[in-house]
Design an enzyme around this catalytic site. Structure first.
Site, mmCIF file in Angstrom:
data_model
loop_
_atom_site.group_PDB
_atom_site.id
_atom_site.type_symbol
_atom_site.label_atom_id
_atom_site.label_comp_id
_atom_site.label_asym_id
_atom_site.label_seq_id
_atom_site.Cartn_x
_atom_site.Cartn_y
_atom_site.Cartn_z
ATOM 1 N N ARG A 66 0.567 -1.371 0.100
ATOM 2 C CA ARG A 66 -0.505 -0.340 0.088
ATOM 3 C C ARG A 66 1.129 1.140 0.074
ATOM 4 O O ARG A 66 -0.293 2.204 -0.580
ATOM 5 C CB ARG A 66 -0.955 0.245 1.197
ATOM 6 C CG ARG A 66 -2.378 -0.714 0.669
ATOM 7 C CD ARG A 66 -2.849 -1.128 1.933
ATOM 8 N NE ARG A 66 -2.610 -1.791 3.309
ATOM 9 C CZ ARG A 66 -2.439 -2.770 3.443
ATOM 10 N NH1 ARG A 66 -3.017 -4.108 2.647
ATOM 11 N NH2 ARG A 66 -1.604 -3.791 4.338
ATOM 12 N N GLU A 103 4.390 -11.198 14.432
ATOM 13 C CA GLU A 103 4.463 -11.493 16.008
ATOM 14 C C GLU A 103 4.202 -13.394 15.882
ATOM 15 O O GLU A 103 4.174 -13.278 16.573
ATOM 16 C CB GLU A 103 2.832 -11.695 16.206
ATOM 17 C CG GLU A 103 1.884 -11.896 17.144
ATOM 18 C CD GLU A 103 0.258 -11.491 16.982
ATOM 19 O OE1 GLU A 103 -0.333 -10.746 16.103
ATOM 20 O OE2 GLU A 103 -0.205 -11.852 18.517
HETATM 21 P P1 AMP Z 1 3.878 -3.613 11.615
HETATM 22 O O1 AMP Z 1 5.050 -3.998 10.654
HETATM 23 O O2 AMP Z 1 3.550 -3.956 12.730
HETATM 24 O O3 AMP Z 1 4.803 -1.767 11.651
HETATM 25 O O4 AMP Z 1 3.118 -3.142 10.321
HETATM 26 C C1 AMP Z 1 3.007 -2.630 9.317
HETATM 27 C C2 AMP Z 1 2.580 -3.171 7.815
HETATM 28 O O5 AMP Z 1 0.889 -3.531 8.115
HETATM 29 C C3 AMP Z 1 2.492 -2.023 6.990
HETATM 30 O O6 AMP Z 1 2.433 -2.486 6.201
HETATM 31 C C4 AMP Z 1 0.666 -2.267 6.954
HETATM 32 O O7 AMP Z 1 -0.323 -1.938 5.698
HETATM 33 C C5 AMP Z 1 -0.061 -3.605 7.919
HETATM 34 N N1 AMP Z 1 -1.072 -3.567 9.048
HETATM 35 C C6 AMP Z 1 -0.262 -3.803 10.603
HETATM 36 N N2 AMP Z 1 -1.029 -3.655 10.614
HETATM 37 C C7 AMP Z 1 -1.885 -3.195 9.918
HETATM 38 C C8 AMP Z 1 -3.733 -2.393 10.777
HETATM 39 N N3 AMP Z 1 -4.303 -2.994 11.613
HETATM 40 N N4 AMP Z 1 -4.347 -2.684 9.485
HETATM 41 C C9 AMP Z 1 -4.115 -2.604 8.473
HETATM 42 N N5 AMP Z 1 -2.932 -3.150 7.935
HETATM 43 C C10 AMP Z 1 -1.875 -3.391 9.246
#
Ligand code: AMP
Length: 180
Positions: A66, A103
């Site tokens: 995205r 996770e």
């Molecule tokens: P993180 O590595 O945990 O910061 O996760 C970020 C990535 O996961 C991004 O590319 C987001 O598009 C996706 N992502 C994580 N959590 C969500 C959520 N609650 N809603 C939408 N996209 C998420």
């Protein structure tokens, strides 16, 4: 330039919550309803263009997938190049790779070794959302690994309570349009 409250509300209200996607307990922030709302999408892109037009950037790097949508649109508005940071196995050329913890298990992102043809390129990295910061942290490491100058990291949404921005801000300043 900061967003007006009216445009902030317009953007925020255009993003929909989908409960229990992709698994139980997750509230997924769905930006497809922002993209198909031309007023909200334009308000966001106008804001990002306004903010970054004075940063003297050479490239926008977007995170799979995205981050490509906002990053490529912004690069075009700023009249500069776009560079994708992709999930492992998608880029055809010679790449550098960075593993990060999820996770459950691991994931990997990669970038072309020659992604930034300009020396000491000034780069803005962008994604739609920061949660734990694992993805953005790995992507920031890659951009620095190929000797680019990471000027700022931008997110449309920051799930503040997860404190992912703290990790990423060790690499560059973090800007989020909306904090949740
Ligand atoms: P993180 O590595 O945990 O910061 O996760 C970020 C990535 O996961 C991004 O590319 C987001 O598009 C996706 N992502 C994580 N959590 C969500 C959520 N609650 N809603 C939408 N996209 C998420």
């Amino acid at each position: 330039m900061s967003l007006t409250q009216e445009n902030r509300d317009l953007i925020f209200n255009s993003i929909r919550d989908i409960k229990d996607f992709p698994k139980e307990g997750i509230v997924f922030k769905d930006i497809t309803t922002l993209l198909n709302n031309k007023e909200a999408y334009q308000a966001l892109m106008n804001h990002l263009e306004e903010r970054y037009k004075s940063y003297d950037l050479d490239y926008v790097a977007g995170i799979d997938s995205r981050g490509f949508i906002f990053g490529a649109a912004l690069a075009d508005r700023l009249n500069i190049g776009f560079v994708p940071v992709r999930k492992k196995g998608k880029l055809p050329g010679t790449t550098v790779c960075e593993k990060y913890e999820l996770e459950y298990g691991f994931d990997e992102v990669e970038i072309h070794l020659d992604a930034f043809p300009k020396k000491n390129a000034r780069v803005l990295m962008i994604d739609d959302l920061i949660a734990t910061g694992g993805t953005a942290n790995a992507a920031a490491k890659l951009i620095k690994h190929v000797d680019a100058n990471l000027v700022e990291v931008c997110f449309l949404l920051n799930l503040k309570f997860l404190k992912g921005d703290k990790k990423v801000s060790e690499h560059a300043p973090v800007y989020s349009v909306l904090d949740i």
